[in-house]
Design a protein around this motif. Sequence first.
Motif, PDB file in Angstrom:
ATOM      1  N   LEU A 122       0.871  -1.178   0.000  1.00  0.00           N
ATOM      2  CA  LEU A 122       0.000   0.000   0.000  1.00  0.00           C
ATOM      3  C   LEU A 122       0.907   1.227   0.000  1.00  0.00           C
ATOM      4  CD1 LEU A 122      -2.841   1.261   0.278  1.00  0.00           C
ATOM      5  CD2 LEU A 122      -2.550   1.144   2.756  1.00  0.00           C
ATOM      6  N   ASN A 124       1.181   5.331   0.171  1.00  0.00           N
ATOM      7  CA  ASN A 124       0.458   6.538   0.583  1.00  0.00           C
ATOM      8  C   ASN A 124       1.287   7.774   0.252  1.00  0.00           C
ATOM      9  OD1 ASN A 124      -1.962   5.646   1.996  1.00  0.00           O
ATOM     10  ND2 ASN A 124      -0.572   4.779   3.531  1.00  0.00           N
ATOM     11  N   VAL A 133      -3.099   9.801   8.625  1.00  0.00           N
ATOM     12  CA  VAL A 133      -3.910   8.581   8.705  1.00  0.00           C
ATOM     13  C   VAL A 133      -4.313   8.402  10.171  1.00  0.00           C
ATOM     14  CG1 VAL A 133      -1.933   6.959   8.852  1.00  0.00           C
ATOM     15  CG2 VAL A 133      -4.121   6.137   8.047  1.00  0.00           C
ATOM     16  N   HIS A 136      -5.689   3.088  13.636  1.00  0.00           N
ATOM     17  CA  HIS A 136      -6.168   1.816  13.094  1.00  0.00           C
ATOM     18  C   HIS A 136      -5.108   0.749  13.353  1.00  0.00           C
ATOM     19  CE1 HIS A 136      -3.360   3.164  10.018  1.00  0.00           C
ATOM     20  NE2 HIS A 136      -3.296   1.907   9.605  1.00  0.00           N
ATOM     21  N   ASP A 138      -3.478  -2.798  11.262  1.00  0.00           N
ATOM     22  CA  ASP A 138      -3.483  -3.528   9.987  1.00  0.00           C
ATOM     23  C   ASP A 138      -3.809  -4.981  10.307  1.00  0.00           C
ATOM     24  OD1 ASP A 138      -2.766  -1.184   8.671  1.00  0.00           O
ATOM     25  OD2 ASP A 138      -0.626  -1.566   8.938  1.00  0.00           O
ATOM     26  N   PHE A 160       5.012   9.163  14.141  1.00  0.00           N
ATOM     27  CA  PHE A 160       4.199   7.949  14.037  1.00  0.00           C
ATOM     28  C   PHE A 160       3.892   7.522  15.468  1.00  0.00           C
ATOM     29  CE2 PHE A 160       4.021   3.259  13.664  1.00  0.00           C
ATOM     30  CZ  PHE A 160       3.109   3.124  12.631  1.00  0.00           C
ATOM     31  N   LEU A 177       9.833   9.144  12.119  1.00  0.00           N
ATOM     32  CA  LEU A 177      10.274   8.256  11.032  1.00  0.00           C
ATOM     33  C   LEU A 177      11.058   9.058   9.996  1.00  0.00           C
ATOM     34  CD1 LEU A 177       7.114   5.995  10.524  1.00  0.00           C
ATOM     35  CD2 LEU A 177       9.149   5.569  11.923  1.00  0.00           C
ATOM     36  N   HIS A 195      -2.127   2.236  15.446  1.00  0.00           N
ATOM     37  CA  HIS A 195      -1.114   3.229  15.087  1.00  0.00           C
ATOM     38  C   HIS A 195      -1.755   4.324  14.235  1.00  0.00           C
ATOM     39  CE1 HIS A 195      -0.766   0.044  11.905  1.00  0.00           C
ATOM     40  NE2 HIS A 195      -0.749   1.095  11.103  1.00  0.00           N
ATOM     41  N   LEU A 197      -0.720   8.297  11.912  1.00  0.00           N
ATOM     42  CA  LEU A 197       0.225   9.335  11.505  1.00  0.00           C
ATOM     43  C   LEU A 197      -0.537  10.655  11.625  1.00  0.00           C
ATOM     44  CD1 LEU A 197       3.181   9.261   9.841  1.00  0.00           C
ATOM     45  CD2 LEU A 197       1.746  10.493   8.241  1.00  0.00           C
ATOM     46  N   ARG A 207       5.502  13.455   1.781  1.00  0.00           N
ATOM     47  CA  ARG A 207       6.080  12.193   2.266  1.00  0.00           C
ATOM     48  C   ARG A 207       5.377  11.038   1.561  1.00  0.00           C
ATOM     49  NH1 ARG A 207       4.213   8.611   6.436  1.00  0.00           N
ATOM     50  NH2 ARG A 207       5.886   7.410   7.384  1.00  0.00           N
ATOM     51  N   ASN A 209       4.856   6.922   1.922  1.00  0.00           N
ATOM     52  CA  ASN A 209       5.039   5.763   2.798  1.00  0.00           C
ATOM     53  C   ASN A 209       4.597   4.508   2.050  1.00  0.00           C
ATOM     54  OD1 ASN A 209       3.342   3.858   4.935  1.00  0.00           O
ATOM     55  ND2 ASN A 209       5.370   4.479   5.646  1.00  0.00           N
ATOM     56  N   THR A 211       3.801   0.477   2.744  1.00  0.00           N
ATOM     57  CA  THR A 211       3.691  -0.631   3.702  1.00  0.00           C
ATOM     58  C   THR A 211       3.565  -1.933   2.905  1.00  0.00           C
ATOM     59  OG1 THR A 211       1.361  -0.037   3.967  1.00  0.00           O
ATOM     60  CG2 THR A 211       2.830   0.546   5.765  1.00  0.00           C
ATOM     61  N   ARG A 213       3.211  -5.850   2.518  1.00  0.00           N
ATOM     62  CA  ARG A 213       2.402  -6.814   3.271  1.00  0.00           C
ATOM     63  C   ARG A 213       2.349  -8.158   2.546  1.00  0.00           C
ATOM     64  NH1 ARG A 213      -2.172  -3.017   5.152  1.00  0.00           N
ATOM     65  NH2 ARG A 213      -1.019  -1.086   5.291  1.00  0.00           N
TER      66      ARG A 213
HETATM   67  O1  LIG Z   1       2.380   6.504   6.780  1.00  0.00           O
HETATM   68  C1  LIG Z   1       2.653   5.764   7.709  1.00  0.00           C
HETATM   69  O2  LIG Z   1       3.722   5.773   8.284  1.00  0.00           O
HETATM   70  C2  LIG Z   1       1.594   4.806   8.213  1.00  0.00           C
HETATM   71  C3  LIG Z   1       0.739   4.208   7.134  1.00  0.00           C
HETATM   72  C4  LIG Z   1      -0.251   3.235   7.689  1.00  0.00           C
HETATM   73  O3  LIG Z   1      -0.494   3.177   8.857  1.00  0.00           O
HETATM   74  C5  LIG Z   1      -0.933   2.324   6.789  1.00  0.00           C
HETATM   75  O4  LIG Z   1      -0.758   2.417   5.561  1.00  0.00           O
HETATM   76  O5  LIG Z   1      -1.678   1.457   7.290  1.00  0.00           O
END
Ligand SMILES: O=C(O)CCC(=O)C(=O)O
Length: 224
Positions: A122, A124, A133, A136, A138, A160, A177, A195, A197, A207, A209, A211, A213
């Motif tokens: 994912l 972002n 964000v 939530h 994951d 974060f 981060l 967690h 942001l 920025r 990001n 993730t 998975r």
């Molecule tokens: O941007 C971040 O560091 C966190 C992103 C996040 O929590 C997510 O994609 O589930």
Amino acid sequence: MRGDMANSKQPSLFDDDAANESVPQRIELPDGELTLYPHWITDKQVAALFDQLEQQVPWEQSTIQMYGRPVQIPRLNAWFGDEGCDYQYSGYQLPLHPWLAPLTELRQRLHQELGITTNSVLVNLYRNGQDSVGWHSDDEPELGRDPVIASISLGGERRFSLKHRRHKSVKPLHLSLPSGSLLVMSGQTQHHWHHCLPKMQSMTEPRINLTFRQVFPGFRRSSK
Ligand SMILES: O=C(O)CCC(=O)C(=O)O
């Protein structure tokens, strides 16, 4: 000249001489496992990666369901993965895109250097400090029992935060981060911790990001 083209090696993002020196930092977390690699990607590599992703990713501002109402998320995102790796959160199924070259390279590095197997990511884009964000975990069913989430940050350094899902007496954790960092969340972290942001008014730098998975196709039992 077709033959020559076929034989020439594509330049890799990680071909430069700079060593990717990053000493892992294990972060103490009750009921969870967190490891931070502060400089997993060099500044030079970050700059190239950021440009490529900013231009090549088909960014969208998704609309999710919150308390039964449609809400536009405060960031842009996109989902990439192997065939069949569908993923949804908050009632929204993200369109699945085929892997881009820079994402494949990062996926391979995670596997070769750290033994982390992933089949999806994912991505972002936080355009500035107004993007965020919310809290939530994951923990969607298709991520399996104890998901390993490998989170890479590029660009503006953001805070974060993590808070325990049940025990209010456990202190929340706030991490910064840095650009080029890799944060690995594993073990039972997603069961016990939320967690987020948060917004950061003073931040003007964008920025990205990522993730990474591992999705187990067909594992969705119920919609969250
Ligand atoms: O941007 C971040 O560091 C966190 C992103 C996040 O929590 C997510 O994609 O589930």
